[in-house]
Structure formats: C-alpha cells, structure tokens
Motif scaffolding. Sequence first.
Motif, PDB file in Angstrom:
ATOM      1  N   HIS A   1       1.026  -1.211   0.028  1.00 28.97           N
ATOM      2  CA  HIS A   1      -0.146  -0.113  -0.050  1.00 28.97           C
ATOM      3  C   HIS A   1       0.826   1.307  -0.029  1.00 28.97           C
ATOM      4  N   TRP A   2       2.069   1.224   0.803  1.00 32.64           N
ATOM      5  CA  TRP A   2       2.819   2.394   0.886  1.00 32.64           C
ATOM      6  C   TRP A   2       3.513   2.666  -0.437  1.00 32.64           C
ATOM      7  N   GLU A   3       3.934   1.647  -1.167  1.00 34.08           N
ATOM      8  CA  GLU A   3       4.659   1.903  -2.463  1.00 34.08           C
ATOM      9  C   GLU A   3       3.699   2.273  -3.479  1.00 34.08           C
ATOM     10  N   LYS A   4       2.490   1.891  -3.418  1.00 31.78           N
ATOM     11  CA  LYS A   4       1.359   2.303  -4.400  1.00 31.78           C
ATOM     12  C   LYS A   4       1.235   3.750  -4.185  1.00 31.78           C
ATOM     13  N   ASN A   5       0.918   4.044  -2.910  1.00 34.47           N
ATOM     14  CA  ASN A   5       0.701   5.688  -2.412  1.00 34.47           C
ATOM     15  C   ASN A   5       1.870   6.432  -2.676  1.00 34.47           C
ATOM     16  N   TYR A   6       3.145   6.270  -2.304  1.00 36.86           N
ATOM     17  CA  TYR A   6       4.328   7.098  -2.307  1.00 36.86           C
ATOM     18  C   TYR A   6       4.889   6.800  -3.629  1.00 36.86           C
ATOM     19  N   LEU A   7       5.330   5.867  -4.123  1.00 33.70           N
ATOM     20  CA  LEU A   7       6.051   5.689  -5.425  1.00 33.70           C
ATOM     21  C   LEU A   7       5.314   5.586  -6.649  1.00 33.70           C
ATOM     22  N   GLY A   8       3.939   5.492  -6.474  1.00 33.17           N
ATOM     23  CA  GLY A   8       3.089   5.494  -7.706  1.00 33.17           C
ATOM     24  C   GLY A   8       2.902   4.114  -8.028  1.00 33.17           C
ATOM     25  N   ARG A   9       3.506   3.084  -7.803  1.00 32.48           N
ATOM     26  CA  ARG A   9       3.246   1.740  -8.301  1.00 32.48           C
ATOM     27  C   ARG A   9       3.902   0.837  -7.336  1.00 32.48           C
ATOM     28  N   GLY A  10       3.127  -0.448  -7.342  1.00 30.12           N
ATOM     29  CA  GLY A  10       3.561  -1.542  -6.237  1.00 30.12           C
ATOM     30  C   GLY A  10       4.501  -2.644  -6.777  1.00 30.12           C
ATOM     31  N   SER A  11       4.930  -3.511  -6.251  1.00 31.81           N
ATOM     32  CA  SER A  11       5.756  -4.412  -6.566  1.00 31.81           C
ATOM     33  C   SER A  11       4.620  -5.687  -7.280  1.00 31.81           C
ATOM     34  N   VAL A  12       5.183  -6.599  -7.776  1.00 31.29           N
ATOM     35  CA  VAL A  12       4.483  -7.778  -8.202  1.00 31.29           C
ATOM     36  C   VAL A  12       4.160  -8.675  -7.206  1.00 31.29           C
ATOM     37  N   SER A  13       5.024  -8.965  -6.161  1.00 32.17           N
ATOM     38  CA  SER A  13       4.739  -9.883  -4.982  1.00 32.17           C
ATOM     39  C   SER A  13       5.749  -9.245  -3.875  1.00 32.17           C
ATOM     40  N   VAL A  14       5.302  -9.409  -2.633  1.00 32.62           N
ATOM     41  CA  VAL A  14       6.030  -9.125  -1.521  1.00 32.62           C
ATOM     42  C   VAL A  14       5.787 -10.197  -0.431  1.00 32.62           C
ATOM     43  N   LYS A  15       6.838 -10.471   0.206  1.00 32.21           N
ATOM     44  CA  LYS A  15       7.114 -11.481   1.201  1.00 32.21           C
ATOM     45  C   LYS A  15       7.845 -11.030   2.326  1.00 32.21           C
ATOM     46  N   SER A  16       7.323 -11.191   3.706  1.00 37.77           N
ATOM     47  CA  SER A  16       7.954 -10.699   4.777  1.00 37.77           C
ATOM     48  C   SER A  16       8.350 -11.708   5.644  1.00 37.77           C
ATOM     49  N   ASP A  17       9.297 -11.665   6.354  1.00 38.48           N
ATOM     50  CA  ASP A  17       9.854 -12.794   7.333  1.00 38.48           C
ATOM     51  C   ASP A  17      10.259 -12.192   8.559  1.00 38.48           C
ATOM     52  N   ILE A  18       9.623 -12.722   9.753  1.00 37.16           N
ATOM     53  CA  ILE A  18      10.274 -12.185  11.036  1.00 37.16           C
ATOM     54  C   ILE A  18      11.314 -13.169  11.476  1.00 37.16           C
ATOM     55  N   VAL A  19      12.324 -12.636  11.721  1.00 38.93           N
ATOM     56  CA  VAL A  19      13.653 -13.344  12.136  1.00 38.93           C
ATOM     57  C   VAL A  19      14.270 -12.772  13.259  1.00 38.93           C
ATOM     58  N   ARG A  20      14.332 -13.132  14.548  1.00 35.58           N
ATOM     59  CA  ARG A  20      14.440 -12.641  15.698  1.00 35.58           C
ATOM     60  C   ARG A  20      14.040 -11.197  16.028  1.00 35.58           C
ATOM     61  N   ASP A  21      14.979 -10.227  15.714  1.00 40.69           N
ATOM     62  CA  ASP A  21      14.697  -8.871  15.795  1.00 40.69           C
ATOM     63  C   ASP A  21      14.739  -8.166  14.727  1.00 40.69           C
ATOM     64  N   MET A  22      14.550  -8.810  13.406  1.00 38.38           N
ATOM     65  CA  MET A  22      14.349  -8.186  12.226  1.00 38.38           C
ATOM     66  C   MET A  22      13.321  -8.693  11.885  1.00 38.38           C
ATOM     67  N   VAL A  23      12.755  -7.617  10.615  1.00 42.56           N
ATOM     68  CA  VAL A  23      11.700  -8.039   9.808  1.00 42.56           C
ATOM     69  C   VAL A  23      12.487  -7.701   8.226  1.00 42.56           C
ATOM     70  N   ILE A  24      12.458  -9.101   7.446  1.00 43.83           N
ATOM     71  CA  ILE A  24      13.024  -8.851   6.130  1.00 43.83           C
ATOM     72  C   ILE A  24      11.939  -9.137   5.153  1.00 43.83           C
ATOM     73  N   VAL A  25      12.242  -8.080   4.176  1.00 45.59           N
ATOM     74  CA  VAL A  25      10.982  -7.858   3.472  1.00 45.59           C
ATOM     75  C   VAL A  25      11.541  -7.928   1.805  1.00 45.59           C
ATOM     76  N   VAL A  26      11.009  -8.945   1.079  1.00 45.86           N
ATOM     77  CA  VAL A  26      11.549  -9.085  -0.470  1.00 45.86           C
ATOM     78  C   VAL A  26      10.365  -8.765  -1.355  1.00 45.86           C
ATOM     79  N   LEU A  27      10.606  -7.935  -1.943  1.00 44.96           N
ATOM     80  CA  LEU A  27       9.673  -7.106  -3.076  1.00 44.96           C
ATOM     81  C   LEU A  27      10.082  -7.684  -4.592  1.00 44.96           C
ATOM     82  N   LYS A  28       9.404  -8.138  -5.188  1.00 47.15           N
ATOM     83  CA  LYS A  28       9.637  -8.621  -6.422  1.00 47.15           C
ATOM     84  C   LYS A  28       8.809  -7.740  -7.565  1.00 47.15           C
ATOM     85  N   GLY A  29       9.772  -7.447  -8.697  1.00 45.00           N
ATOM     86  CA  GLY A  29       9.044  -6.846  -9.669  1.00 45.00           C
ATOM     87  C   GLY A  29       8.698  -5.352  -9.544  1.00 45.00           C
TER      88      GLY A  29
END
Length: 121
Positions: free
Chosen positions: A18-46
């Motif tokens: 939602h942030w990508e679409k509003n702030y950058l004007g377009r979003g990614s094709v897919s998004v995957k978030s993972d919580i690992v210990r004290d980190m949030v890792i996000v992979v945005l494709k496309g």
Amino acid sequence: MEKTKGIVEAEISKALTHWEKNYLGRGSVSVKSDIVRDMVIVVLKGILTPAEYSVCQDKDGLLSVKTNRNNLVESGVEELKEIVFSITGHEVVSFYTDLSTQTGERIMLFKLSEDLQSQFD
C-alpha cells in the motif's frame, strides 16, 4: 485473539505494498515478509519498470537506477518505520535496503529494538 507470526508478516507485506502504491506511484508484483529474531526482512519482486530494465544495460544506467530508486525509498523511511512500528509494536532502530537491477527485487531489512520472533515461539 492474539496474532500469529504469519498474520503479522502478511500485515507488513500488505502495508508496504500500500505504501509503495501511494508513495512511489506503483507497487511490486509480490511481497514476502519474514520475522527473524529482531528483524523484519521484506522481499519485494517486480519493482522495476521495463524502461528501467532497459536503462540498466550499461553500468552508468544501472548505477543511476539504483541511486534514484534508493533515494526514493530513503526519502520515505520515517513513514516505513512508522508502518512497521504500528504493526509490530516495536521501534525500528535501523533500516537497510538494496535493489537488484538484474532480478528487479528489493530487499528491505528493519532491525527492531527487541526480539519479535520470540513472542510467537
């Protein structure tokens, strides 16, 4: 009902799209978030446009696309940190990001003030 790890990860993915679409004007094709210990890792494709892939054919174009895209994301980093805080309840102490001009993927890493994963174990 308490949220599961998967639900929190899905909420982060949805909010960042939602942030990508509003702030950058377009979003990614897919998004995957993972919580690992004290980190949030996000992979945005496309995330790259066909024109950006074309510009990336030489080193100067590649560096230009990476710099411009990173500057855009960094200019909205406070909003990104607030989004992650609002979902996780933990302060984001640092943010890292990089973009692959070959695959069109962006990695975002949010380092949190506490171990979030342990809340779900």
